[in-house]
Scaffold this motif. Structure first.
Motif, mmCIF file in Angstrom:
data_model
loop_
_atom_site.group_PDB
_atom_site.id
_atom_site.type_symbol
_atom_site.label_atom_id
_atom_site.label_comp_id
_atom_site.label_asym_id
_atom_site.label_seq_id
_atom_site.Cartn_x
_atom_site.Cartn_y
_atom_site.Cartn_z
ATOM 1 N N THR A 161 -21.398 32.697 13.686
ATOM 2 C CA THR A 161 -21.339 33.458 14.684
ATOM 3 C C THR A 161 -20.220 34.775 14.916
ATOM 4 O O THR A 161 -20.697 35.859 15.049
ATOM 5 C CB THR A 161 -21.288 32.632 16.025
ATOM 6 N N SER A 162 -19.200 34.344 14.184
ATOM 7 C CA SER A 162 -18.062 35.601 14.213
ATOM 8 C C SER A 162 -18.212 36.739 13.275
ATOM 9 O O SER A 162 -18.255 37.746 13.692
ATOM 10 C CB SER A 162 -16.851 34.817 14.134
ATOM 11 N N ASP A 219 -20.094 22.286 13.606
ATOM 12 C CA ASP A 219 -19.795 23.092 14.463
ATOM 13 C C ASP A 219 -18.545 24.253 14.291
ATOM 14 O O ASP A 219 -18.752 25.425 14.612
ATOM 15 C CB ASP A 219 -19.131 22.306 15.891
ATOM 16 N N THR A 271 -19.459 28.296 14.425
ATOM 17 C CA THR A 271 -18.478 29.221 15.057
ATOM 18 C C THR A 271 -18.040 30.486 14.056
ATOM 19 O O THR A 271 -17.952 31.369 14.397
ATOM 20 C CB THR A 271 -17.286 28.379 15.589
ATOM 21 N N ARG A 272 -17.842 29.905 12.888
ATOM 22 C CA ARG A 272 -17.557 31.105 11.916
ATOM 23 C C ARG A 272 -18.716 32.027 11.508
ATOM 24 O O ARG A 272 -18.315 33.388 11.567
ATOM 25 C CB ARG A 272 -17.038 30.660 10.569
#
Length: 204
Positions: free
Chosen positions: A138-139, A131, A135-136
């Protein structure tokens, strides 16, 4: 006196490039001459591999990456080591044992293509919770088809653990670090402490 050779691998989005730069900076700060480099390399052959992930797959990509690695050794890594510099490389054989295997090439074939390459003094493998990496990614956005493939993060995380075991069985000194909760500077400090400290004298 020959220098030392450290490699840093891990799933896309785990922070390899940032940690590699931070390790190089910390080593320079304490007076170590450093050659910071990466694979695929920045040569025409390396750029073909780096920019060709949507064009080349499977055995073709595995051979292209291996060819770039041997040229990289001849043209940059070995000369730097001969000058007494410490080489810190962003991606090396561990990434081939993951990405090319996930691309459908048998692990023994990938190893055969790469086993004649110089092994690092320490192969650092970064990993993190799925997860956190997602998240990274997606960023910052995906950098290749490997990262765009649905479910790729979980597969890469598991595959890098398998690659660590494979390399240790082959006699390579491997340092595994979890980057889930630490920033790049803290992870880099852990790498430097390990490769410059008592760990190098007998632990693996």
């Amino acid at each position: 006196m020959a220098g030392e050779f450290f490699t840093i691998d891990g799933p896309g989005g785990v922070g390899k490039s940032t940690v590699t730069a931070a390790v190089a900076l910390e080593l320079r700060t304490i007076g170590v001459a450093v050659c910071q480099t990466r694979e695929p390399s920045d040569t025409p052959l390396g750029l073909l591999a780096r920019n060709g992930t949507d064009t080349y797959r499977g055995m073709a990509m595995a051979c292209l990456i291996a060819a770039d690695r041997y040229a990289h050794l001849d043209e940059e890594i070995r000369p730097a080591l001969a000058r007494g510099e410490t080489v810190v490389c962003d991606r090396y054989i561990a990434s081939s044992l993951v990405l090319q295997v996930l691309d459908g090439v048998n692990v023994d074939v990938v190893w055969e293509l790469n086993r004649h390459a110089d092994m690092p003094d320490v192969a650092v493998i970064l990993n993190a919770r799925t997860d956190v990496i997602e998240t990274r990614l997606t960023s910052r956005g995906a950098h290749s088809r490997y990262e765009r493939d649905p479910g790729s993060t979980a597969r890469e995380c598991a595959a890098f653990r398998e690659a660590a075991t494979f390399l240790m069985a082959a006699g390579v000194r491997v340092l595994q670090l979890d980057a889930s909760n630490e920033g790049p500077a803290a992870v880099a400090s852990a790498v430097v402490a390990a490769v410059r400290g008592p760990w190098m004298k007998g632990n693996s």
